[in-house]
Design a protein around this motif. Structure first.
Motif, PDB file in Angstrom:
ATOM      1  N   THR A  93       0.825  -1.215   0.000  1.00 11.03           N
ATOM      2  CA  THR A  93       0.000   0.000   0.000  1.00 11.03           C
ATOM      3  C   THR A  93       0.858   1.264   0.000  1.00 11.03           C
ATOM      4  O   THR A  93       0.341   2.361   0.109  1.00 11.03           O
ATOM      5  CB  THR A  93      -0.919   0.033   1.230  1.00 11.03           C
ATOM      6  OG1 THR A  93      -0.136   0.339   2.400  1.00 11.03           O
ATOM      7  CG2 THR A  93      -1.647  -1.274   1.436  1.00 11.03           C
ATOM      8  N   THR A  96      -0.012   3.796   2.525  1.00 16.13           N
ATOM      9  CA  THR A  96      -1.259   4.571   2.501  1.00 16.13           C
ATOM     10  C   THR A  96      -2.400   3.783   3.128  1.00 16.13           C
ATOM     11  O   THR A  96      -3.374   4.354   3.583  1.00 16.13           O
ATOM     12  CB  THR A  96      -1.709   4.893   1.065  1.00 16.13           C
ATOM     13  OG1 THR A  96      -2.031   3.667   0.385  1.00 16.13           O
ATOM     14  CG2 THR A  96      -0.646   5.648   0.295  1.00 16.13           C
ATOM     15  N   GLY A  97      -2.285   2.458   3.117  1.00 18.70           N
ATOM     16  CA  GLY A  97      -3.394   1.618   3.573  1.00 18.70           C
ATOM     17  C   GLY A  97      -4.204   1.083   2.409  1.00 18.70           C
ATOM     18  O   GLY A  97      -4.985   0.166   2.560  1.00 18.70           O
ATOM     19  N   MET A  98      -4.017   1.660   1.217  1.00 17.60           N
ATOM     20  CA  MET A  98      -4.839   1.251   0.078  1.00 17.60           C
ATOM     21  C   MET A  98      -4.026   0.488  -0.960  1.00 17.60           C
ATOM     22  O   MET A  98      -3.090   1.016  -1.531  1.00 17.60           O
ATOM     23  CB  MET A  98      -5.458   2.484  -0.583  1.00 17.60           C
ATOM     24  CG  MET A  98      -6.413   2.136  -1.706  1.00 17.60           C
ATOM     25  SD  MET A  98      -7.388   3.537  -2.275  1.00 17.60           S
ATOM     26  CE  MET A  98      -6.420   4.049  -3.684  1.00 17.60           C
ATOM     27  N   PRO A  99      -4.388  -0.780  -1.218  1.00 20.75           N
ATOM     28  CA  PRO A  99      -3.717  -1.505  -2.290  1.00 20.75           C
ATOM     29  C   PRO A  99      -4.065  -0.849  -3.624  1.00 20.75           C
ATOM     30  O   PRO A  99      -5.124  -0.248  -3.753  1.00 20.75           O
ATOM     31  CB  PRO A  99      -4.323  -2.913  -2.224  1.00 20.75           C
ATOM     32  CG  PRO A  99      -5.178  -2.954  -1.017  1.00 20.75           C
ATOM     33  CD  PRO A  99      -5.489  -1.548  -0.623  1.00 20.75           C
TER      34      PRO A  99
END
Ligand code: SF4
Lengths: 112, 390
Positions: A93, A96-99
């Motif tokens: 990520t 960021t936490g987002m794949p």
């Protein structure tokens, strides 16, 4: 040329949004999320025929989907949100936490 | 029940007005649901997505199970509490397709067991939420959009398919105070990497290359010429609500860790994608969301290797493999509550029909009470403060 690199875009479609209410095992839902859209010129370049399947590959994994011609720029392919592309997405990520599920580089080849 | 009475009731139509649709972030609150004999027969004013949400709410229902075997709701709640009370570094995740009170209970539970708590925003909007935290957001309600906006830019979004009534209620054909002629009073521009059905309702379409939005935004310098408002087209159900509730309770919108007994925020460490990719969590509770069905394969793999509890009205990729499955009454249809619209306005969700299952809130409340008594009963489970990690 039997294999080409594309940028994979995912997103919502009306069919996907409607058929998800029939259940995640419903044929309509599975049909929609397992069909890729490709520019007619790219379909030609890959010498794909209606009813054939394609294999999508990234460093993380691969998956097999149907294709249909769509109103989409050359070099891009679109698949509706759903389980079919999960194997192509890496878990990183970049803190960021987002794949990254939009704009992934994939290899596309005719399957079977 | 006397048969004559049942037959009489069967013919009675109840029209529930002012119903809020739980499906997308447009959160339409003007639906009319027709109920006959406890069953939904028709839905007025909704788009096709909203209508199907109500009409098919009974399709694909989940059943209570433990390790694949049928069980009672009580047994499932007990089993779930046991898993969570024993876990050293658990995860609570999902929470978008439910209502505010269930979300509050989930946060309370996270605090009690020292869990990581994260929700769908994390895997869909993590960078935008961080941008909002860093620089703030210049935003407005959809009412402002309807009444004032004369230039609308749909950037990298496709409301025609994802938020079907956004254009007619707020942004394209909607008639407002200073936009009395609706579409004629507005310029609509669509920016995307591909044409979509939204492109058809736009006056102009600008096609950009994938992943080049930053450069295009920077080059445009939008606010040099006028004052723009920015509104993320938040997608599913009450996902905005979870970010709101988590922020007002912990100070952070997602990726919150409670293992020290107080909230810590660190995307990349406490975010669901990273926790699973690094195989850090040892048990998971997924509420109203299909983690397994939507996650990259590597993440799903770890979820399947640990004790997994799924609370959901419907079967999904997650319920299929979960250790414990607890079916619930669907929020906004068979359970009431509150939901936040995409512009952060809270709206009441009505209960229009009964369900044989308890609500998400009730299930979470009962798990919370059970875990609390297990911990106080001294079954050896560590309290959050004394945990090794952190
Ligand atoms: S636009 Fe969204 S909230 Fe409104 S009826 Fe359709 S799905 Fe429901």
């Amino acid at each position: 040329m039997s294999e080409r690199r594309f940028t994979l875009i995912t997103g919502r479609t009306t069919k996907q949004g409607r058929s998800i209410h029939l259940g995640k095992e419903a044929t309509e839902y599975l049909e929609e999320i397992s069909t890729l859209q490709m520019n007619p010129k790219d379909v030609e370049a890959l010498q794909l025929k209606d009813g054939e399947q394609v294999r999508l590959k990234t460093p993380y994994g691969s998956t097999v989907v149907k294709f249909k011609k769509g109103d989409i720029p050359q070099g891009l392919i679109f698949v509706a949100y759903g389980g079919f592309i999960n194997s192509l997405v890496g878990p990183d990520t970049q803190a960021t936490g987002m794949p990254n599920t939009k704009g992934i580089e994939v290899e596309v080849e005719r399957y079977g | 029940m006397a048969e004559g009475v049942a037959v009489k009731e069967a013919k009675e139509l109840t029209v529930v007005k002012g119903v809020t649709c739980p499906f997308c972030g447009v959160t339409c609150d003007d639906l009319e649901v027709h109920v006959v004999d406890g069953k939904i027969k028709d839905v007025k004013n909704a788009c096709v997505l909203g209508k199907d949400t109500f009409m098919h709410h009974l399709e694909g229902w989940a059943t209570p199970r433990i390790k694949g075997k049928p069980a009672t709701i009580d047994e499932c709640i007990e089993a779930a509490a046991e898993i969570l009370a024993k876990a050293k570094y658990p995860l609570i995740y999902g929470l978008d397709s439910t209502e505010l009170n269930a979300q509050r209970k989930a946060i309370e539970l996270a605090e009690l067991i020292g869990a990581n708590i994260d929700h769908t925003s994390s895997v869909c909007h993590a960078p935008s939420l961080q941008a909002v935290q860093t620089v703030g957001i210049s935003s407005c309600t959809v009412g402002e959009v309807k009444n004032r906006a004369d230039l609308i830019i749909f950037w990298g979004c496709n409301p025609a398919e994802a938020h079907p009534r956004h254009p007619s209620r707020y942004s394209v054909t909607a008639k407002g105070l200073f936009t009395p002629k609706g579409k004629k009073d507005r310029m609509v521009i669509n920016v995307d990497v591909r044409p979509t059905p939204t492109t058809r309702m736009a006056d102009a379409f600008i096609q950009v290359k994938p992943n080049s939005d930053y450069e295009v935004f920077s080059a445009l310098e939008l606010n040099r010429f006028t004052k723009f408002q920015c509104a993320p087209m938040r997608g599913h159900g009450n996902v905005v609500g979870m970010a709101q509730v988590l922020t007002w309770q912990t100070g952070y919108p997602f990726a919150v860790n409670m293992s020290r007994g107080y909230p810590r925020f660190n995307p990349g460490e406490y975010s669901v994608a990273d926790l699973l990719a690094h195989r850090e969590v040892d048990a998971a509770l997924i509420v109203a969301g299909d983690a397994i069905g939507n996650f990259p394969a590597k993440m799903a793999e770890h979820l399947q290797s640990i004790p997994l509890i799924a609370i959901d009205p419907k079967e999904s990729g997650t319920t299929k493999v979960a250790t414990v499955v607890i079916p619930t009454a669907q929020a906004g249809i068979a359970a009431g509550g509150m939901a936040y619209r995409m512009d952060h306005i809270p709206l009441v969700m009505k209960k229009v029909v009964d369900s044989p299952y308890p609500s998400d809130r009730e299930v979470l409340e009962r798990i919370l009470a059970k875990v609390s008594s297990m911990k106080n009963g001294g079954n050896g489970a560590p309290s959050p403060a004394s945990k090794g990690r952190g």
